[in-house]
Motif scaffolding. Structure first.
Motif, PDB file in Angstrom:
ATOM      1  N   MET A 111       0.822  -1.203   0.000  1.00 51.41           N
ATOM      2  CA  MET A 111       0.000   0.000   0.000  1.00 51.41           C
ATOM      3  C   MET A 111       0.862   1.261   0.000  1.00 51.41           C
ATOM      4  O   MET A 111       1.958   1.281   0.550  1.00 51.41           O
ATOM      5  N   ASP A 112       0.319   2.314  -0.616  1.00 48.72           N
ATOM      6  CA  ASP A 112       1.044   3.586  -0.711  1.00 48.72           C
ATOM      7  C   ASP A 112       0.285   4.724  -0.032  1.00 48.72           C
ATOM      8  O   ASP A 112       0.763   5.288   0.944  1.00 48.72           O
ATOM      9  N   SER A 113      -0.887   5.069  -0.557  1.00 52.05           N
ATOM     10  CA  SER A 113      -1.651   6.217  -0.030  1.00 52.05           C
ATOM     11  C   SER A 113      -3.067   5.783   0.325  1.00 52.05           C
ATOM     12  O   SER A 113      -3.703   5.058  -0.441  1.00 52.05           O
ATOM     13  N   VAL A 114      -3.540   6.239   1.488  1.00 51.10           N
ATOM     14  CA  VAL A 114      -4.907   5.940   1.921  1.00 51.10           C
ATOM     15  C   VAL A 114      -5.542   7.224   2.464  1.00 51.10           C
ATOM     16  O   VAL A 114      -5.019   7.830   3.400  1.00 51.10           O
ATOM     17  N   GLY A 115      -6.646   7.645   1.855  1.00 49.53           N
ATOM     18  CA  GLY A 115      -7.348   8.843   2.322  1.00 49.53           C
ATOM     19  C   GLY A 115      -8.330   8.486   3.428  1.00 49.53           C
ATOM     20  O   GLY A 115      -8.820   7.355   3.503  1.00 49.53           O
ATOM     21  N   ILE A 116      -8.607   9.448   4.287  1.00 52.97           N
ATOM     22  CA  ILE A 116      -9.606   9.233   5.342  1.00 52.97           C
ATOM     23  C   ILE A 116     -10.953   9.743   4.842  1.00 52.97           C
ATOM     24  O   ILE A 116     -11.070  10.877   4.382  1.00 52.97           O
ATOM     25  N   CYS A 117     -11.967   8.875   4.935  1.00 55.23           N
ATOM     26  CA  CYS A 117     -13.325   9.205   4.500  1.00 55.23           C
ATOM     27  C   CYS A 117     -14.190   9.505   5.724  1.00 55.23           C
ATOM     28  O   CYS A 117     -13.900   9.036   6.827  1.00 55.23           O
ATOM     29  N   GLY A 118     -15.267  10.238   5.507  1.00 51.58           N
ATOM     30  CA  GLY A 118     -16.209  10.511   6.586  1.00 51.58           C
ATOM     31  C   GLY A 118     -16.746   9.245   7.218  1.00 51.58           C
ATOM     32  O   GLY A 118     -17.007   9.190   8.425  1.00 51.58           O
TER      33      GLY A 118
END
Length: 357
Positions: free
Chosen positions: A34-41
């Motif tokens: 894994m590289d990038s993970v965004g935080i979701c609501g």
């Protein structure tokens, strides 16, 4: 290759970092570094409430679903990907054999497996396996962060397709959070001639303006419904033919009907309370179509082409960067909107490791 640091939600307000075994890909899967993970609501919602509707956290769950990674291993049946490929991950997939899946509406499959939706694990971890056909190879010039942002962008694409946004559409977007903003840039790219977006916060509307909103409207808390509809119609010089509610509050669900032109379409994206009071007779008497949106399906390719062509800029949505060891700080920033946070990105590998040089 023995470090598999993973962010695991054990319960309400109980998010921990721990080591987990590195998974082995099945024949039709790939192992991703894994590289990038965004935080979701929704990630924040599970942390704070432990559930979203019928999806209840009953056992520890790996968090995260807006993600990109590098192919580290390929299953024996995988033909279109190879080790080293940079990919965006579409986090939900159906059973492939039910009527919904076969009709191409796999987001409605009863057996849907979706990252970080109980009981299924997400992908904020160093190593993760996923079906190869739900991994999309990124062109050389597209960044890993953009790859992760294809997930929320696909919601915007799906919403605009459900609203049938096209050349000359006049579109009202309610809510200028991340989903409202990706819906805005998608509607613009699909040919909408006028877009008005509303929010409670001026700071979010400033970003919307930067991203191409024609007009913005701060809705004061407690403002009368009739007055807000009048203000919206004044900005359009009439009523919009499409309204997309990206908030989910009862007030915006009502506005999406009341503000829309007769014969127009109101699309509900944001999910709030399970039951709300709506002016249904108003919608029926004026033939306003009410449409729901649940995630997306078959929208990743369009989202990727929009980003790859340079027609839209999702990078502007990213306001904060953290590494995986700082996951708790990242969630705190996202949850409380610290420093004008819009999209908080967690880097599982050092930032820019896999980005175009």
């Amino acid at each position: 290759m023995n470090d598999n640091l993973t962010a695991v939600l054990y319960g309400i307000e109980d998010l921990r970092l721990e080591q987990r075994p590195i998974p082995v890909p099945k024949d039709d899967e790939v192992l991703l570094q894994m590289d990038s993970v965004g935080i979701c609501g929704s990630d924040v919602h599970y942390l704070v409430n432990g559930r979203i509707g019928d999806f209840v956290l009953r056992k520890p769950m790996v968090i995260g679903h807006e993600a990109s990674g590098i192919v580290a291993k390929v299953g024996s049946k995988v033909k279109h990907l190879q080790i080293g490929d940079r990919v965006a991950i579409e986090p939900g997939y159906g059973c492939r054999v039910c009527d919904f899946c076969k009709a191409g509406r796999y987001n409605l499959c009863d057996e849907m497996i979706f990252c970080a939706t109980p009981p299924f694990d997400g992908n904020l971890t160093r190593y993760f396996t996923h079906p190869a056909d739900f991994c999309f190879k990124l062109p050389a010039h597209v960044t890993m962060e953009e790859g992760a942002l294809l997930e929320p962008l696909s919601v915007g694409v799906h919403a605009c397709r459900r609203a049938q946004v096209g050349l000359g559409s006049e579109v009202l977007i309610l809510g200028a959070g991340p989903i409202g903003l990706v819906t805005l840039i998608t509607a613009k790219s699909m040919g909408a001639s006028k877009i008005v977006i509303t929010d409670l916060l001026q700071s979010r509307l400033d970003v919307a303006k930067e991203l191409g909103a024609d007009e913005t409207l701060v809705v004061e808390r407690g403002a009368s419904e009739t007055e807000v509809v009048k203000q919206i119609h004044a900005l359009f010089g009439g009523a919009p033919d499409k309204t997309i509610d990206c908030s989910g509050a009862e007030a915006t669900s009502r506005l999406s009907i009341l503000a829309t032109r007769s014969g127009g379409c109101a699309v509900m994206v944001g999910m709030g309370a399970p039951e709300v009071k709506l002016p249904l007779v108003n919608a029926l008497a004026r033939e306003v179509d009410i449409r729901g949106v649940f995630r997306y399906c078959n929208d990743y390719p369009a989202a990727l082409s929009l980003v790859a062509s340079g027609k839209i800029n999702v990078k502007r949505l990213i306001t904060h960067h953290f590494n995986i060891e700082e996951t708790l700080d990242a969630f705190n920033t996202s949850r409380h909107g610290l420093g004008g946070a819009i999209k908080v990105m967690i880097h599982v590998q050092p930032k820019d490791t896999n980005n175009p040089k």
